[in-house]
Design an enzyme around this catalytic site. Sequence first.
Site, mmCIF file in Angstrom:
data_model
loop_
_atom_site.group_PDB
_atom_site.id
_atom_site.type_symbol
_atom_site.label_atom_id
_atom_site.label_comp_id
_atom_site.label_asym_id
_atom_site.label_seq_id
_atom_site.Cartn_x
_atom_site.Cartn_y
_atom_site.Cartn_z
ATOM 1 N N HIS A 20 39.289 42.638 44.748
ATOM 2 C CA HIS A 20 38.629 41.509 44.044
ATOM 3 C C HIS A 20 37.891 42.115 42.843
ATOM 4 O O HIS A 20 38.504 42.751 41.995
ATOM 5 C CB HIS A 20 37.740 40.785 45.066
ATOM 6 C CG HIS A 20 37.121 39.503 44.610
ATOM 7 N ND1 HIS A 20 37.472 38.848 43.461
ATOM 8 C CD2 HIS A 20 36.138 38.717 45.182
ATOM 9 C CE1 HIS A 20 36.763 37.737 43.339
ATOM 10 N NE2 HIS A 20 35.933 37.641 44.369
ATOM 11 N N ASP A 22 40.671 41.882 35.292
ATOM 12 C CA ASP A 22 39.995 43.175 35.430
ATOM 13 C C ASP A 22 40.585 44.270 34.555
ATOM 14 O O ASP A 22 39.930 45.277 34.306
ATOM 15 C CB ASP A 22 40.042 43.625 36.903
ATOM 16 C CG ASP A 22 39.215 42.709 37.762
ATOM 17 O OD1 ASP A 22 38.026 42.543 37.442
ATOM 18 O OD2 ASP A 22 39.748 42.134 38.725
ATOM 19 N N HIS A 55 48.226 38.935 40.702
ATOM 20 C CA HIS A 55 47.241 37.914 41.021
ATOM 21 C C HIS A 55 47.800 36.976 42.067
ATOM 22 O O HIS A 55 48.985 36.667 42.043
ATOM 23 C CB HIS A 55 46.844 37.120 39.767
ATOM 24 C CG HIS A 55 45.535 36.438 39.930
ATOM 25 N ND1 HIS A 55 45.401 35.218 40.541
ATOM 26 C CD2 HIS A 55 44.283 36.837 39.602
ATOM 27 C CE1 HIS A 55 44.119 34.892 40.574
ATOM 28 N NE2 HIS A 55 43.422 35.845 40.015
#
Length: 380
Positions: free
Chosen positions: A225, A316, A265
Amino acid sequence: MSSVTTTHAPKGLEGVVATNSKICYIDGDRGVLAYRGIDIHELADHSNFEETCYLLWFGCLPNRSELQDLRKRLAEERHLDPAIIEFLRKVPKQALPMDVLRTAVSALAFYDPDQKKNDHDANINKAIRLTSQIAMIVAAYDRIRKGKNVVEPDRALSHSASFLLQLNGTKPSSIAERALDIALILHADHELNASTFAARVTAATLSDMHSAVTSAIGALKGPLHGGANEAVFRILQTIDREKADPVEYVRNMLAEKKKVPGFGHRVYHTEDPRATHLRAMSRDLGKSSGQAKWYEMSEKIERFVKAEKKLNANVDFYSASTYPTLGIDEDLFTPVFAVSRISGWTAHVIEQLDDNRLIRPRAEYLGPEYPNHYVPMDQR
Ligand SMILES: CC(C)(COP(=O)(O)OP(=O)(O)OC[C@H]1O[C@@H](n2cnc3c(N)ncnc32)[C@H](O)[C@@H]1OP(=O)(O)O)[C@@H](O)C(=O)NCCC(=O)NCCS
């Protein structure tokens, strides 16, 4: 009659709709992310973090005076009880900022004037307070661990500018302030991601906002995460240190069946819309700050992973090469994620409590068949 309505749970609850919400809209096939229906691209181009907070918490864009009022309230809440600063000074020197943040946020409850209240207005107060306090904790701890002074907040500055001032000790340029502001807008909410789900589950027991946010921070920390951005930068640093070829380095990772942080994802099957902005920011800030190498490496890796595995970069991947240009250390990347996501977590907690029911799903039992009798110790 069984009270179980679904027997087979998809692993990781993939595709399961677990709640109703009016906060965040995602279309994973088209790469759409919108807060309260407003596309993230429009918000990144025109909005600011404070206005985005208002949108998430109150459900619509503020008028001028409503925005001014929220800015004022956020600025007034830039205050930490001395006991929290004392705690930051006392944690072991090697304590990771994300762990310190988790524990400090839990401790904030002791000093919150609305601690004992769990109604809508009290939770709005706590959302505003926590948003200001989390930014202060991240900045203050970073300075304390480096043996530097804790910088007083400037209440005339925006949330982003004040955070950068408290982190770096100097007022940021307008370019740096805007870059962080966009990053905070992009990270503010993402529907029922793991940390937000954790927050809602905790809130739904009629626990309290601080407990819910503490649960969320614990969930955000993991490398699947929010922790992925730190993992991306560690790879870039290793490639840089070893003067390795970025493509070969990642090719080896894949050959060893390792996952490349910053790619893939659960929801998006196309480009993560947040990555579009972060890629551009990483490129522009890299160039202007003389740290273009992080972007250049990232771009090569992105092209390779896309061609080789058909995986897109997620939020990210390019935040990892953007944050160092703003003076943010690698182990602060995930705490900075929390500096933004606190807005979404608290919006979801408020929404959950406004129409609450305990979240208590079932597990499909796969253990020894019932009845499986107790065997006395001397007969085992
Ligand atoms: C985000 C993530 C957890 C989603 O996980 P998920 O929906 O459970 O998907 P899975 O982990 O089951 O992956 C599906 C397939 O794609 C592959 N895959 C997914 N992400 C990958 C990555 N980053 N690198 C290499 N392979 C990846 C998996 O190995 C798996 O392949 P297989 O079917 O051959 O075994 C996953 O993509 C990941 O671990 N990414 C890296 C961590 C990261 O960046 N997290 C931040 C998300 S915003």
